[in-house]
Design a protein around this motif. Structure first.
Motif, PDB file in Angstrom:
ATOM      1  N   MET A  95     -19.150 -15.511  12.423  1.00 45.27           N
ATOM      2  CA  MET A  95     -19.358 -17.254  12.570  1.00 45.27           C
ATOM      3  C   MET A  95     -19.609 -17.541  14.430  1.00 45.27           C
ATOM      4  O   MET A  95     -19.688 -16.680  14.883  1.00 45.27           O
ATOM      5  CB  MET A  95     -17.808 -17.581  12.685  1.00 45.27           C
ATOM      6  CG  MET A  95     -17.499 -18.123  10.899  1.00 45.27           C
ATOM      7  SD  MET A  95     -15.746 -18.646  10.442  1.00 45.27           S
ATOM      8  CE  MET A  95     -15.410 -20.090  12.016  1.00 45.27           C
ATOM      9  N   ASP A 147     -25.902 -20.535   9.142  1.00 50.05           N
ATOM     10  CA  ASP A 147     -25.449 -20.130   8.278  1.00 50.05           C
ATOM     11  C   ASP A 147     -25.953 -20.312   6.882  1.00 50.05           C
ATOM     12  O   ASP A 147     -26.181 -22.232   6.487  1.00 50.05           O
ATOM     13  CB  ASP A 147     -23.909 -21.258   8.421  1.00 50.05           C
ATOM     14  CG  ASP A 147     -23.468 -21.873   7.395  1.00 50.05           C
ATOM     15  OD1 ASP A 147     -23.032 -21.120   6.177  1.00 50.05           O
ATOM     16  OD2 ASP A 147     -22.378 -22.867   7.124  1.00 50.05           O
ATOM     17  N   TYR A 150     -24.584 -23.296   4.383  1.00 44.85           N
ATOM     18  CA  TYR A 150     -24.476 -24.612   4.717  1.00 44.85           C
ATOM     19  C   TYR A 150     -25.139 -25.428   3.175  1.00 44.85           C
ATOM     20  O   TYR A 150     -25.986 -25.943   3.048  1.00 44.85           O
ATOM     21  CB  TYR A 150     -24.563 -25.463   6.290  1.00 44.85           C
ATOM     22  CG  TYR A 150     -24.570 -26.416   6.254  1.00 44.85           C
ATOM     23  CD1 TYR A 150     -23.261 -27.309   6.529  1.00 44.85           C
ATOM     24  CD2 TYR A 150     -25.974 -27.313   5.924  1.00 44.85           C
ATOM     25  CE1 TYR A 150     -23.083 -28.491   6.901  1.00 44.85           C
ATOM     26  CE2 TYR A 150     -25.796 -29.005   6.323  1.00 44.85           C
ATOM     27  CZ  TYR A 150     -24.225 -29.015   6.146  1.00 44.85           C
ATOM     28  OH  TYR A 150     -24.266 -30.549   7.259  1.00 44.85           O
ATOM     29  N   LEU A 165     -19.367 -23.927  11.746  1.00 41.30           N
ATOM     30  CA  LEU A 165     -18.221 -23.928  10.535  1.00 41.30           C
ATOM     31  C   LEU A 165     -16.813 -23.423  11.093  1.00 41.30           C
ATOM     32  O   LEU A 165     -16.899 -22.379  12.292  1.00 41.30           O
ATOM     33  CB  LEU A 165     -18.693 -22.174  10.082  1.00 41.30           C
ATOM     34  CG  LEU A 165     -18.024 -21.364   8.838  1.00 41.30           C
ATOM     35  CD1 LEU A 165     -17.838 -22.910   7.502  1.00 41.30           C
ATOM     36  CD2 LEU A 165     -18.730 -20.316   8.445  1.00 41.30           C
ATOM     37  N   ARG A 173     -14.828 -23.482   2.696  1.00 45.58           N
ATOM     38  CA  ARG A 173     -15.857 -23.361   4.272  1.00 45.58           C
ATOM     39  C   ARG A 173     -15.200 -24.643   4.654  1.00 45.58           C
ATOM     40  O   ARG A 173     -15.233 -26.087   3.911  1.00 45.58           O
ATOM     41  CB  ARG A 173     -16.906 -23.756   3.717  1.00 45.58           C
ATOM     42  CG  ARG A 173     -17.301 -22.006   3.005  1.00 45.58           C
ATOM     43  CD  ARG A 173     -18.801 -21.901   2.742  1.00 45.58           C
ATOM     44  NE  ARG A 173     -19.835 -21.396   4.134  1.00 45.58           N
ATOM     45  CZ  ARG A 173     -20.035 -20.545   4.716  1.00 45.58           C
ATOM     46  NH1 ARG A 173     -18.885 -19.698   4.232  1.00 45.58           N
ATOM     47  NH2 ARG A 173     -20.347 -20.179   5.947  1.00 45.58           N
TER      48      ARG A 173
END
Ligand SMILES: Nc1ncnc2c1ncn2[C@@H]1O[C@H](COP(=O)(O)OP(=O)(O)OP(=O)(O)O)[C@@H](O)[C@H]1O
Length: 439
Positions: A95, A147, A150, A165, A173
């Motif tokens: 992340m 990501d 997403y 995120l 999520r």
């Protein structure tokens, strides 16, 4: 209080204005060129000093202000001694780092032209501009990880869900969202219905419980939304990361810090249990920190995905929770037939008390609990020699195999570990948590 009182400008627009204004060499903005361990950079633009960049590094706070102990010193008298602080929270390597800015000033720090407000915290994203009026501007840059997951079906007007995120779980999520009317930042939990249908009871289970609750140590829900295959919970953005990340950073938590964490957890749990609600998934990842600039901070209980309202004192018989934190009476249910589970007396709220014991053990030692062959907790590591007898006694009582032998929340708060500091803890809670919820 004016808090990000209007919508944030679009990022590219802000960056462009600043680049033109300062005529900076755009090649210096290439975050790919940063050295190891650098999570992002603040490019400083000031009329009184040459262009410079401040590196934001893992676990290192950056402070800006008039005092000479700051990472970057402002010379103007309108700047506060410590004007703002930038810190990072690392959730995991997949992340983007979460880099936050806390406004500490009297005259205000502005994010993309909106006042943050003294004590308030905002999450920084690539291209954001921090401004100390009449002193300097700071352009924030960070390398973003794409990501691929997403995707959302939200088409309401109240919020914009960003790519930032904040965390991931087995069912969901969590992204940063912006309330369109105010520009205020929120967390948006996107739950995939296909993942929860078998393990949770119905789509809005979590939110239906959370909406009944109002407590300073329990996450506050602003809005929920239902689409064909997703469920959305917009909740307060909690800006200090979770206790898991905190423990990873600290290694172990000092006993005095642990005391106030456990005290707050018991306040939240006492409130839940008094309404016959069992959380059933208490763990470090589900305890968020509001802001950890000193050893006294507010914690917020989250993730009510498997919480259960026990009508008429009925007992529970489903295997839920996270193995490492799960009480023996719940673990015993694993793999048993339904009939067998029903014959068994089931389990009650005492499962949460067991999880508290695991959490307290982890916080104080930084290690997973060790049990003897007869099931008693053992305090073998050298670290336990530095921990008070009362703390170990309380952990042992939380981790009693027989549920009825565990203390209730009220009994736990009467334990000498808390009781000998009772007036100080009560006062700290009143002054630092109830009166200053932004802490
Ligand atoms: N309100 C919030 N503000 C900031 N971060 C959050 C917030 N809610 C959740 N997070 C982050 O996201 C992570 C996962 O959230 P959560 O535990 O609610 O998801 P989940 O899918 O229910 O997880 P699990 O698999 O444990 O059930 C948390 O550990 C935390 O780091």
């Amino acid at each position: 209080m004016e808090f990000l009182s209007r919508a944030i400008l679009t990022r590219s627009e802000s960056t462009q204005i600043l680049c033109e204004m300062s005529q900076i060499d755009e090649s210096t903005l290439d975050i790919q060129q940063t050295e190891d361990g650098v999570l992002g950079r603040l490019f400083v633009f000031s009329s009184t000093s040459p262009q410079t960049a401040i590196s934001i590094k893992k676990y290192e706070d950056v402070t800006v202000g008039r005092g000479n102990a700051n990472t970057y010193q402002l010379i103007q008298s309108t700047a506060s001694y410590r004007h703002f602080r930038v810190y990072s929270v690392l959730v995991d390597d997949d992340m983007d780092p979460l880099v936050y800015c806390q406004d500490l000033s009297s005259n205000g720090t502005f994010l993309n032209h909106c006042l943050i407000g003294k004590g308030n915290v905002v999450l920084l994203s690539d291209g954001d501009i921090l401004d100390v009026r009449h002193c300097a501007s700071f352009l924030y840059q960070q390398k973003n990880i794409t990501d691929d997951d997403y995707h959302h079906e939200y088409d309401g007007e109240e919020f914009s869900i960003t790519h930032r995120l904040l965390g991931t779980g087995g069912f969901s999520r969590i992204y940063m969202a912006i309330e369109n009317k105010t520009g205020r930042q929120y967390a948006c939990k996107i739950i995939e219905k296909r993942k929860v249908s078998s393990s949770r009871f119905y789509d809005d289970h979590e939110v239906s419980i959370l909406k009944k609750l109002n407590h300073p140590n329990i996450v506050h829900v602003a809005m929920d939304y239902n689409s064909e295959s997703q469920f959305f919970i917009f909740e307060e953005l909690v800006t200090g990361g979770d206790l898991f990340s905190y423990l990873t950073k600290m290694g172990t938590v000092p006993e005095v810090t642990c005391l106030f964490i456990m005290y707050q957890l018991l306040q939240a749990l006492g409130y839940l249990h008094s309404q016959n609600i069992a959380h059933r998934d208490l763990k470090l990842e589900n305890i968020l920190i509001v802001s950890s600039s000193d050893s006294v901070f507010r914690i917020i209980l989250t993730d009510f995905g498997v919480a259960r309202c026990m009508e008429n004192g009925k007992r529970m018989s489903t295997f839920v929770g996270t193995m490492e934190y799960t009480a023996p009476e719940v673990r015993d249910l694993k793999g048993r037939s339904r009939r067998c589970k029903e014959l068994n007396m089931g389990y009650g709220k005492e499962v949460d008390i067991w999880s508290l014991g695991i959490i307290m053990y982890l916080l104080l030692s930084g290690n997973s609990p060790v049990f003897s062959t007869d099931g008693n907790i053992v305090f073998e590591d050298a670290i336990w020699k530095t921990i008070s007898r009362q703390a170990k006694d309380l952990i042992s009582s939380f981790l009693q195999k027989i549920p009825t032998e565990r203390p209730t929340v009220e009994e736990a708060l009467q334990h000498p570990w808390f009781f000998r500091h009772k007036s100080r803890l009560d006062k700290l809670y009143r002054t630092r948590i109830l009166k200053r919820p932004s802490l």
